[in-house]
Design a protein around this motif. Structure first.
Motif, PDB file in Angstrom:
ATOM      1  N   PRO A 143      40.905  47.012  41.013  1.00  0.00           N
ATOM      2  CA  PRO A 143      40.237  48.237  40.548  1.00  0.00           C
ATOM      3  C   PRO A 143      40.128  49.324  41.599  1.00  0.00           C
ATOM      4  CG  PRO A 143      38.654  46.459  40.887  1.00  0.00           C
ATOM      5  CD  PRO A 143      40.014  45.850  41.016  1.00  0.00           C
ATOM      6  N   ARG A 184      36.470  48.381  37.393  1.00  0.00           N
ATOM      7  CA  ARG A 184      37.103  47.365  36.545  1.00  0.00           C
ATOM      8  C   ARG A 184      36.711  47.574  35.085  1.00  0.00           C
ATOM      9  NH1 ARG A 184      36.271  43.416  39.481  1.00  0.00           N
ATOM     10  NH2 ARG A 184      38.385  43.039  40.244  1.00  0.00           N
ATOM     11  N   ILE A 244      43.081  46.737  36.482  1.00  0.00           N
ATOM     12  CA  ILE A 244      42.039  45.757  36.182  1.00  0.00           C
ATOM     13  C   ILE A 244      41.958  44.711  37.288  1.00  0.00           C
ATOM     14  CG2 ILE A 244      41.270  43.977  34.561  1.00  0.00           C
ATOM     15  CD1 ILE A 244      42.627  45.549  32.330  1.00  0.00           C
TER      16      ILE A 244
END
Length: 205
Positions: free
Chosen positions: A120, A42, A117
């Motif tokens: 991930p 992330r 994001i």
């Protein structure tokens, strides 16, 4: 014999308890590893998103600056003027179109970057970004390299072919096109970092 049998029966649950506790410990370690791995990915995805925003700024600036490159030399009469513009050279026209395509791609790639994001550990969006980033950086490099060659000739000329340097007369024009090439070159560096980030993220799977 009954006591021995009872002792054996008591021992078995003890072994099962130990083995089950061992499985629970391994499960916790595995979950903690997955959580740590997701956290690292992330972080890379957030950095990827920020780099794409920076690359969008660089490519848009390069395309707009080159498109606005124009200079007219002052002369005694308005019927006889010397003018330099980006569309006088096909290489600069290619630069404007190619870098504009690169900027458009970067805008379209933002949703995929956001997906990395949010998720991930997802492989597909990261792989798509890696493939298209590699293709688009080739186009960006071709535009920047070809325009850099023209800018070099504009500054220094070539005595063997009797090409005279024009930057002595068109100083503002040369400064503008040089700035556009520098901005496109910075975007290439951003793309290389983006490709490395995608490769690292995929390697950890």
């Amino acid at each position: 014999m009954a006591k021995e049998s009872t002792t054996i029966d008591v021992g078995e649950p003890s072994n099962v308890t130990k083995s089950s506790s061992h499985i629970v410990v391994d499960g916790k370690k595995k979950r903690s590893f997955v959580v740590a791995n997701a956290g690292g990915k992330r972080g890379l995805a957030i950095f990827d998103f920020l780099l794409r925003l920076a690359a969008i700024s660089a490519t848009l600036a390069a395309s707009i600056v080159m498109f606005s490159a124009e200079e007219t030399l002052p002369f005694f009469t308005q019927f006889l003027q010397f003018q330099a513009s980006y569309d006088d050279l096909p290489t600069f026209q290619f630069f404007v179109i190619a870098v504009a395509i690169v900027a458009s791609y970067l805008v379209l790639s933002l949703p995929f970057s956001i997906v990395t994001i949010v998720r991930p550990l997802a492989v597909a969006p990261r792989l798509v970004l890696l493939i298209f980033d590699t293709l688009v950086v080739t186009l960006n490099t071709a535009a920047a390299a070809s325009s850099a060659a023209i800018v070099y000739l504009a500054h220094n000329g070539n005595q063997n072919t009797n090409w005279l340097p024009i930057c002595q007369q068109f100083g503002d024009f040369c400064q503008i096109v040089s700035s556009a090439v520098v901005a496109a070159s910075i975007a290439i560096v951003f793309f290389l970092v983006l490709i490395i980030i995608s490769a690292i993220a995929l390697k950890r799977h």
